[in-house]
Design a protein around this motif. Structure first.
Motif, mmCIF file in Angstrom:
data_model
loop_
_atom_site.group_PDB
_atom_site.id
_atom_site.type_symbol
_atom_site.label_atom_id
_atom_site.label_comp_id
_atom_site.label_asym_id
_atom_site.label_seq_id
_atom_site.Cartn_x
_atom_site.Cartn_y
_atom_site.Cartn_z
ATOM 1 N N PRO A 1 24.278 -81.277 31.390
ATOM 2 C CA PRO A 1 23.736 -80.308 30.440
ATOM 3 C C PRO A 1 22.422 -80.798 29.835
ATOM 4 O O PRO A 1 22.369 -81.867 29.234
ATOM 5 N N GLN A 2 21.368 -80.042 30.033
ATOM 6 C CA GLN A 2 20.062 -80.364 29.464
ATOM 7 C C GLN A 2 19.913 -79.736 28.089
ATOM 8 O O GLN A 2 19.362 -80.318 27.174
ATOM 9 N N MET A 3 20.395 -78.510 27.968
ATOM 10 C CA MET A 3 20.409 -77.803 26.689
ATOM 11 C C MET A 3 21.704 -77.002 26.600
ATOM 12 O O MET A 3 22.173 -76.481 27.610
ATOM 13 N N VAL A 4 22.260 -76.922 25.400
ATOM 14 C CA VAL A 4 23.508 -76.185 25.191
ATOM 15 C C VAL A 4 23.337 -75.255 23.993
ATOM 16 O O VAL A 4 22.880 -75.678 22.923
ATOM 17 N N PHE A 5 23.671 -73.990 24.184
ATOM 18 C CA PHE A 5 23.637 -73.009 23.111
ATOM 19 C C PHE A 5 25.044 -72.432 22.963
ATOM 20 O O PHE A 5 25.755 -72.278 23.949
ATOM 21 N N GLY A 6 25.425 -72.123 21.751
ATOM 22 C CA GLY A 6 26.763 -71.572 21.592
ATOM 23 C C GLY A 6 26.919 -70.752 20.324
ATOM 24 O O GLY A 6 26.173 -70.916 19.364
ATOM 25 N N ASN A 7 27.899 -69.876 20.355
ATOM 26 C CA ASN A 7 28.241 -69.078 19.184
ATOM 27 C C ASN A 7 29.757 -69.092 19.036
ATOM 28 O O ASN A 7 30.462 -68.490 19.832
ATOM 29 N N SER A 8 30.257 -69.807 18.058
ATOM 30 C CA SER A 8 31.703 -69.906 17.856
ATOM 31 C C SER A 8 32.135 -69.381 16.491
ATOM 32 O O SER A 8 33.206 -69.722 15.994
ATOM 33 N N LYS A 9 31.302 -68.543 15.893
ATOM 34 C CA LYS A 9 31.586 -68.041 14.542
ATOM 35 C C LYS A 9 32.919 -67.294 14.480
ATOM 36 O O LYS A 9 33.601 -67.316 13.456
ATOM 37 N N LEU A 10 33.297 -66.658 15.580
ATOM 38 C CA LEU A 10 34.523 -65.860 15.578
ATOM 39 C C LEU A 10 35.757 -66.705 15.247
ATOM 40 O O LEU A 10 36.736 -66.190 14.711
ATOM 41 N N TYR A 11 35.707 -67.995 15.564
ATOM 42 C CA TYR A 11 36.860 -68.859 15.308
ATOM 43 C C TYR A 11 37.184 -68.975 13.820
ATOM 44 O O TYR A 11 38.283 -69.403 13.458
ATOM 45 N N GLU A 12 36.221 -68.599 12.970
ATOM 46 C CA GLU A 12 36.482 -68.625 11.525
ATOM 47 C C GLU A 12 37.608 -67.665 11.158
ATOM 48 O O GLU A 12 38.221 -67.790 10.090
#
Length: 320
Positions: A121-132
């Protein structure tokens, strides 16, 4: 029945491959051009180099446990979007109970990884807000399932207060074993105050460092980490090691299992969830810790053998 609580979403991996003629197309002095356009031309994804799959440590563990013939119920949240529906469909195909995957407002978590030519992995983007949305109150609504489980497996993707609630409510409860996979550095840090409530911890080496607040590199440091967890009250400890090995401990039984081959980081990516699922399955089958470790290594080896990446270093050949 095994109840698995934690994250579920999608992972998108994009292999950035240098375009063969990119540098031949570099503009000459005086030409009008856009630097960003040149950079994009130099690194593009081609053909099968974009991969999309369901993801999340808890999701993966649930599917692997079902593959091993275990009765599994997955408890999580997803959004009412195309990606969320894809996650539920995958659970259905894997034979995992999904009736307690609650659909909530928001976006299904997505992790995007841009991989270099070494598949790292050179760059990693993520959205995990739903886990709240996986709150203690939501977990209370799942109590009927959790109270009937012989084992509860959770990952560190859930909020800290929810992790604390589950650990304090079900840790040490008669008739149930609580397994924990940090699923990342943040989850490892969030678990520090409740480590003693877990029956079994299954961190990677870096996650173990975050939990014990010390370096874990050498064999001696692995043993020190194992003793730390045991002193906290953890009965079984499994720490996965970069390169494909693992450390195990239960009481006086402890050791390091090394793979037949040294593997690159990219090669072992995803194997940690296989190891954790195998540890849970073998433990519930009544195997001693040495056999639990060996079974987990076997399942991880089978998983890695199915990958197309062949960039492995044969230790024996290196010595010859």
């Amino acid at each position: 029945m095994i109840a698995v609580i934690g994250g579920a979403g999608l992972k998108v991996q994009v292999m950035m491959i240098p375009k063969e003629d990119a540098y031949e197309q570099q503009p000459q002095m005086g030409d009008m051009y856009d630097y960003n356009q040149v950079n994009v031309a130099a690194q593009i994804a081609q053909g099968d180099d974009i991969k999309i799959e369901s993801n999340g440590s808890a999701f993966n563990m649930a599917c692997y446990l079902a593959e091993m013939g275990k009765d599994v119920t997955f408890l999580s949240v997803t959004a009412d979007d195309a990606m969320g529906l894809a996650v539920i469909e995958q659970l259905k195909r894997a034979g995992v109970g999904y009736s307690h995957v609650d659909i909530v407002e928001g976006n299904t978590p997505v992790q995007v990884e841009l991989l270099n030519v070494l598949n790292d992995p050179q760059m990693v983007f993520g959205n995990s807000k739903l886990y709240e949305a996986i709150t203690p109150e939501r977990v209370q609504g799942w109590s009927e399932v959790l109270d009937g489980a012989e084992a509860i497996v959770l990952d560190g993707a859930i909020p800290k207060e929810t992790l604390k609630y589950i650990a304090e409510t079900y840790g040490g409860k008669e008739g149930v074993k609580l397994f924990f996979d940090p699923a990342g550095y943040v989850g490892a840090v969030n678990s520090r105050d409740v480590i003693g409530n877990f029956y079994c911890v299954m961190p990677g080496r870096v996650e173990a460092e975050a939990m014990v607040r010390n370096t874990v590199l050498s064999a001696d440091q692995l043993m020190e980490a194992g003793q730390f967890f045991e002193d906290k009250g953890v009965k079984r400890i499994i720490i996965t090691i970069k390169g494909g090995g693992l450390y195990y401990k239960e009481g006086a039984s402890a050791g390091v299992l090394a793979p037949e081959r040294v593997l690159s980081f990219a090669m072992t990516s995803g194997a940690g969830d296989v190891v954790s699922a195998a540890v849970v399955a073998a433990d519930l089958d009544g195997k001693p810790i040495e056999e639990v470790g060996a079974f987990a290594m076997q399942r991880a080896a089978e998983f890695l053998a199915g990958k197309s990446d062949e960039r492995m270093i044969d230790v024996l050949n290196e010595k010859n």
